[in-house]
Design a protein around this motif. Structure first.
Motif, short mmCIF file in Angstrom:
data_model
loop_
_atom_site.label_atom_id
_atom_site.label_comp_id
_atom_site.label_asym_id
_atom_site.label_seq_id
_atom_site.Cartn_x
_atom_site.Cartn_y
_atom_site.Cartn_z
N THR A 25 -3.50 -2.84 -11.29
CA THR A 25 -2.13 -3.36 -11.40
C THR A 25 -1.97 -4.61 -10.54
OG1 THR A 25 -1.30 -2.03 -9.54
CG2 THR A 25 -1.17 -1.03 -11.74
N GLY A 26 -0.90 -5.36 -10.81
CA GLY A 26 -0.58 -6.53 -10.00
C GLY A 26 -1.06 -7.83 -10.60
N ASP A 27 -1.03 -8.88 -9.78
CA ASP A 27 -1.38 -10.23 -10.22
C ASP A 27 -2.81 -10.35 -10.76
OD1 ASP A 27 1.15 -11.01 -9.41
OD2 ASP A 27 0.47 -11.85 -7.50
N SER A 28 -3.72 -9.54 -10.23
CA SER A 28 -5.13 -9.59 -10.65
C SER A 28 -5.52 -8.39 -11.51
CB SER A 28 -6.03 -9.66 -9.41
OG SER A 28 -5.79 -10.85 -8.68
N LYS A 31 -9.09 -6.89 -13.63
CA LYS A 31 -10.17 -7.73 -13.11
C LYS A 31 -11.09 -6.87 -12.26
CE LYS A 31 -10.91 -12.05 -10.68
NZ LYS A 31 -10.28 -13.17 -10.00
N ALA A 63 -9.33 -12.07 -5.78
CA ALA A 63 -8.19 -11.27 -6.24
C ALA A 63 -6.97 -11.50 -5.36
CB ALA A 63 -8.53 -9.80 -6.25
N VAL A 64 -5.82 -11.27 -5.95
CA VAL A 64 -4.55 -11.24 -5.21
C VAL A 64 -4.11 -9.78 -5.21
CG1 VAL A 64 -2.14 -11.97 -5.17
CG2 VAL A 64 -3.92 -13.58 -5.91
N ARG A 66 -1.48 -6.91 -3.43
CA ARG A 66 -0.22 -6.75 -2.71
C ARG A 66 0.03 -5.26 -2.51
NH1 ARG A 66 1.48 -11.86 -3.10
NH2 ARG A 66 1.34 -12.98 -5.06
N ASN A 69 -0.18 -2.19 -5.19
CA ASN A 69 -1.14 -2.41 -6.27
C ASN A 69 -2.14 -1.25 -6.28
OD1 ASN A 69 -1.54 -6.04 -6.06
ND2 ASN A 69 0.04 -4.85 -7.03
N GLN A 83 0.75 -4.96 2.86
CA GLN A 83 0.26 -6.29 2.50
C GLN A 83 -1.10 -6.53 3.15
OE1 GLN A 83 1.64 -8.20 0.26
NE2 GLN A 83 0.17 -9.86 0.48
#
Length: 103
Positions: A25-28, A31, A63-64, A66, A69, A83
């Protein structure tokens, strides 16, 4: 000659010293990255201490992550508990604290 951290990291991944991590999950999301996964009670700092948390040390550029995630390591899902913190000089690595995910 400067130390090439990316080269060393890539070599560690190729030789199996890093864990394959699927970001769920999340921005990346969706991946796969490689990271140093440490489980609770794993000996760290050359035997001086033991880890008390699940942690994931990964390259910032890979990866980003947070808080909240989800990542999968060896078929188990974990949640990022806070974080991730930048490690060292702040240019290469982050450290994320994890807990076993309970839906």
């Amino acid at each position: 000659m400067a130390l090439d951290k990316d080269f060393i990291f890539d070599e560690l991944a190729e030789e199996g010293f890093l864990s394959e991590v699927f970001v769920k999950t999340g921005d990346s999301a969706n991946k796969t990255i490689y990271a140093k996964y440490t489980a609770p009670s794993e000996v760290v700092f050359d035997g001086v201490a033991q880890s008390t948390d699940h942690t994931l040390r990964y390259r910032i550029r890979d990866a980003v992550l947070r808080r909240d995630n989800q990542v999968e390591i060896d078929g188990k899902t974990y949640r990022v508990t806070r974080q991730p913190a930048v490690v060292g000089d702040g240019s290469t690595y982050c450290l994320a604290s994890l807990e076993t995910y309970k839906p």
